[in-house]
Design an enzyme around this catalytic site. Structure first.
Site: not given
Ligand code: EPU
Length: 416
Positions: A22-23, A117, A122, A304, A396
């Site tokens: 998915k990701n 969320c 996030r 995850d 999802r």
């Molecule tokens: N963060 C910030 N600022 C930002 C972006 C991130 O503070 O601008 C923080 C987040 O709050 C978090 C950390 O940095 O504490 C890492 O977040 P990241 O941005 O890596 O997460 P994401 O890209 O929103 C993706 C996956 C998530 C997975 C995370 C971590 C997708 C669509 N989602 O989220 O997947 O947990 O990386 O590996 O790729 C899931 O599939 O269940 C899921 C939540």
């Protein structure tokens, strides 16, 4: 609202086909906005987040046709709208992945800001800071981020901390920017590498994906391509834990063991028998030992997989400490596991799990995607039946999970 009823006590046996990630599929679909040509994606998981991305892309003017064989043709010949509206972003945060491609292709985007969320605040501040570095003028109004740039200008972006979708968003933007974009402290996740490989086939000049420094030399236009999405490492990890906890024997097909190295190593530390071969992983349960874990960015142990691992540790003989390092509120499943009889103490970002406890079936509520998976896993070994509410979270991101589990012998049914 659908619920799942799981009756515990049956070891899982047989083979399970692992779906596409998915990701990986979500950014790959968003990347179709970068070209007027047709993009074909194979091995898409048929899960609700993918359908939400399809809806969003269609609103932006992309023609999206899904075929019966998990492939889809996407064609963004003309971009008709540059807005990711609130109702879609609130349904799925990964909608922000259209920001980079829209800006790169049209020089304008309006994207609803995702709120917090269940698993944490996030924010997307690092995405925003990155786009500013590429010369975008941004303002926030009425809950929307409005971004404009004549043509993005390559720059060096140093992420304060590692962000997966932030890296993907800026990598996509950099492909059509003028000059060179360098992403420092970039995410090394396999999904980032998969996206880079797809973009390179589209004509992008990208080096270093899979390392903390990604260099993108902007080009004037990208072309269409055909790309196969990598296997879902988190779905595979979830089935490994399900096989282990039930003391069963499962074979995962169409998986990529190298993407699961840290999960496999940790499960082996707990006494679970795992063998790997090209595209396959087999798991055999045994007496489970406790082992501490710290969630980290790839190649560390994935956040995850933390909830599923916690369910496993309730069945280990002894105490384990689980440290959640990525999200500040990702222990919502613990209180539901407690209701099933687990012994878990939360101390800030650490969960102390003491086993082995005989879990008993209960009514529980899923709070997010991976929490839902952990409750199913717990239900598989609980005495009696467990009814899991709010399984829309599960839908999802897991394709036909109850069918796959049932085929492996689990007693699980969906209550409509
Ligand atoms: N963060 C910030 N600022 C930002 C972006 C991130 O503070 O601008 C923080 C987040 O709050 C978090 C950390 O940095 O504490 C890492 O977040 P990241 O941005 O890596 O997460 P994401 O890209 O929103 C993706 C996956 C998530 C997975 C995370 C971590 C997708 C669509 N989602 O989220 O997947 O947990 O990386 O590996 O790729 C899931 O599939 O269940 C899921 C939540």
């Amino acid at each position: 609202m659908d619920k799942l009823r799981v009756t515990g006590g049956t070891p899982l046996h047989g083979s399970v086909h692992i779906s596409g990630a998915k990701n990986s599929a979500l950014p790959a679909m968003a990347a179709s906005l970068l070209t007027a040509d047709e993009v074909t994606l194979e091995n898409l998981p048929l899960v609700n987040d993918i359908f939400t991305m399809r809806r969003l892309l269609r609103e932006l003017g992309v023609k999206v046709d899904f075929e019966a064989d998990h492939s889809a043709r996407l064609r963004a010949e003309k971009i008709l709208s540059d807005e990711a509206p609130y109702d879609l972003v609130k349904t799925m945060r990964a909608s922000v992945l259209v920001l980079g491609p829209l800006l790169a292709r049209t020089g304008h985007a309006r994207v609803s800001l995702p709120g917090g969320c269940a698993i944490g605040a996030r924010p997307i501040n690092m995405h925003i800071k990155g786009f500013e570095k590429l010369g975008t003028i941004e303002r926030t109004e009425h809950g929307y981020l409005e971004a404009k740039a004549e043509r993005l200008a390559g720059s060096e972006i140093i992420f304060d901390r590692i962000t997966v979708t932030g890296t993907e968003n800026l990598m996509m933007a950099g492909t059509l920017a003028a000059g060179c974009t360098v992403l420092q402290n970039a995410a090394c996740e396999p999904e980032v590498v998969d996206l880079a490989e797809m973009l390179i086939k589209m004509g992008a000049k990208i080096e270093g994906a899979g390392t903390p420094t990604i260099t993108i030399e902007g080009v004037h236009a990208l072309k269409g391509t055909s790309h196969r999405i990598i296997p879902d490492r988190i779905e595979a990890g979830t089935f490994l834990v399900a096989g282990a906890i039930t003391n069963g024997e499962l074979e995962l097909l169409d998986a990529n063991p190298s993407h699961l190295a840290s999960v496999i190593e940790k499960l082996r530390d707990t006494g679970v028998h795992i063998e790997t071969g090209p595209g396959r992983i087999t798991v055999r349960g045994g007496d489970i030992r406790p082992a501490d874990v710290v969630t980290k960015e790839y190649p560390g142990f994935a956040t995850d997989m933390q909830a599923q691992y916690m369910a496993l540790m309730t069945q280990a003989n002894g105490t384990s400490v689980i440290h959640e390092n990525i999200f500040e509120n990702r222990f919502m499943h613990a209180s539901e596991l407690l209701r099933m009889g687990a012994d878990i103490k939360i101390d800030g970002s650490r969960a102390i799990v003491t086993g082995k406890t005989q879990l008993t079936g209960a009514n529980v509520i899923a709070s997010d995607l991976r929490a839902s998976a952990s409750l199913i896993i717990a239900g598989l070994v609980a005495d009696g039946f467990t009814v899991i509410d709010r399984v829309y979270h599960l839908d999802r991101g897991y394709e036909k999970i109850e069918e796959k589990l049932r085929a492996a012998g689990a007693q699980i049914e969906r209550l409509k």
